[in-house]
Enzyme design. Sequence first.
Site, PDB file in Angstrom:
ATOM      1  N   LEU A  81      22.922  13.129  -6.808  1.00  0.00           N
ATOM      2  CA  LEU A  81      24.322  12.987  -7.212  1.00  0.00           C
ATOM      3  C   LEU A  81      25.000  12.017  -6.249  1.00  0.00           C
ATOM      4  O   LEU A  81      24.816  12.119  -5.038  1.00  0.00           O
ATOM      5  CB  LEU A  81      25.046  14.338  -7.157  1.00  0.00           C
ATOM      6  CG  LEU A  81      24.655  15.396  -8.197  1.00  0.00           C
ATOM      7  CD1 LEU A  81      25.419  16.689  -7.936  1.00  0.00           C
ATOM      8  CD2 LEU A  81      24.923  14.905  -9.608  1.00  0.00           C
ATOM      9  N   ASP A  82      25.782  11.083  -6.789  1.00  0.00           N
ATOM     10  CA  ASP A  82      26.536  10.158  -5.938  1.00  0.00           C
ATOM     11  C   ASP A  82      27.488  10.948  -5.034  1.00  0.00           C
ATOM     12  O   ASP A  82      27.895  12.059  -5.378  1.00  0.00           O
ATOM     13  CB  ASP A  82      27.344   9.181  -6.799  1.00  0.00           C
ATOM     14  CG  ASP A  82      26.458   8.149  -7.480  1.00  0.00           C
ATOM     15  OD1 ASP A  82      25.296   8.000  -7.051  1.00  0.00           O
ATOM     16  OD2 ASP A  82      26.918   7.509  -8.452  1.00  0.00           O
ATOM     17  N   PRO A  83      27.890  10.359  -3.891  1.00  0.00           N
ATOM     18  CA  PRO A  83      28.759  11.082  -2.953  1.00  0.00           C
ATOM     19  C   PRO A  83      30.007  11.699  -3.582  1.00  0.00           C
ATOM     20  O   PRO A  83      30.351  12.835  -3.286  1.00  0.00           O
ATOM     21  CB  PRO A  83      29.129  10.005  -1.931  1.00  0.00           C
ATOM     22  CG  PRO A  83      27.946   9.091  -1.922  1.00  0.00           C
ATOM     23  CD  PRO A  83      27.466   9.052  -3.352  1.00  0.00           C
ATOM     24  N   VAL A  85      30.495  12.664  -6.585  1.00  0.00           N
ATOM     25  CA  VAL A  85      30.197  13.593  -7.683  1.00  0.00           C
ATOM     26  C   VAL A  85      29.895  14.987  -7.139  1.00  0.00           C
ATOM     27  O   VAL A  85      29.210  15.140  -6.127  1.00  0.00           O
ATOM     28  CB  VAL A  85      29.008  13.072  -8.520  1.00  0.00           C
ATOM     29  CG1 VAL A  85      28.687  14.025  -9.667  1.00  0.00           C
ATOM     30  CG2 VAL A  85      29.310  11.676  -9.053  1.00  0.00           C
TER      31      VAL A  85
END
Length: 334
Positions: A81-83, A85
């Site tokens: 997961l992107d930071p 998110v």
Amino acid sequence: MARDEVRRILPADIKREVLIKDEKAETNPKWGFPPERRPMEMHMQFGIINLDKPPGPTSHEVVAWIKKLFNLSKAGHGGTLDPKVSGVLPVALERATRVVQALLPAGKEYVALMHLHGDIPEDKILAVMKEFQGEIIQRPPLRSAVKRRLRTRKVYYIEVLEIEGRDVLFRVGVEAGTYIRSLIHHIGLALGVGAHMAELRRTRSGPFKEDETLVTLHDLVDYYHFWKEDGIEEYFRKAIQPMEKAVEHLPKVWIRDSAVAAVTHGADLAVPGIVKLHKGIKKGDLVAIMTLKDELVALGKAMMTSGEMLQRSKGIAVDVDKVFMPRDWYPRMW
């Protein structure tokens, strides 16, 4: 325009029929460690956490933090997961680390907030978004670590939850590796006004959902201290799921006690070792090899269909790839 009822079904939701090959086979209760019988230390060694990742840190930072907190040598996560998110991030521990591979075919679900760059009637938004269900072609975004080749991905469902002005809140079920940011960009292009992703939360990764098993980092700290400092393991035990949870959705082959040690020592699974299996297995499918106590032994690639496994009396049924069960849980029978 009326909103259609959306059937929210991912590959992980497919129900499978069990075929019996040997009705008389039994398992010895003295051998093995079914999930409910594992001591706390062992439960952690073969466990996976359904973590509610907060926005801010990277997925790797969160995993590194858990490793340090629990003094682990290994841990891994299923689906970065992107930071910014938040949401469901399965984190597998120690001996279970490689089980995250099993989540790839399971499908993922997100709730996203899309901001449109112009005013569009609600009925047009609903109609255009419906068109994005099914096979789509994507190129990974510029910031992605993946090579930027065009590739097809499947969108299983899109459900619009709320439209307020230029903001559209929607739920989407997708194949692993689908970029929601890119999906939103293309929806904006199709609407003719452009769009960007304002917020994103993952609500599901295969069998891991936003349910009572979801825990925060703060929960984990508290539960770990209850166990280590006060000897109360109940909460920490509930916070860690057995690795078997990560293969709930996979087609399975259950094997007799006498075949377990051979597989844990590196042998491929031969037909005589099979007691029961799921219907619908195709050659090349990722399958989970289980004991009759529902312990995960290994993951492998099916070399036969379900029908062939059922009918034949010899031959290699599963090419074993990753073994999870220790060699000493079941005795050698050869």
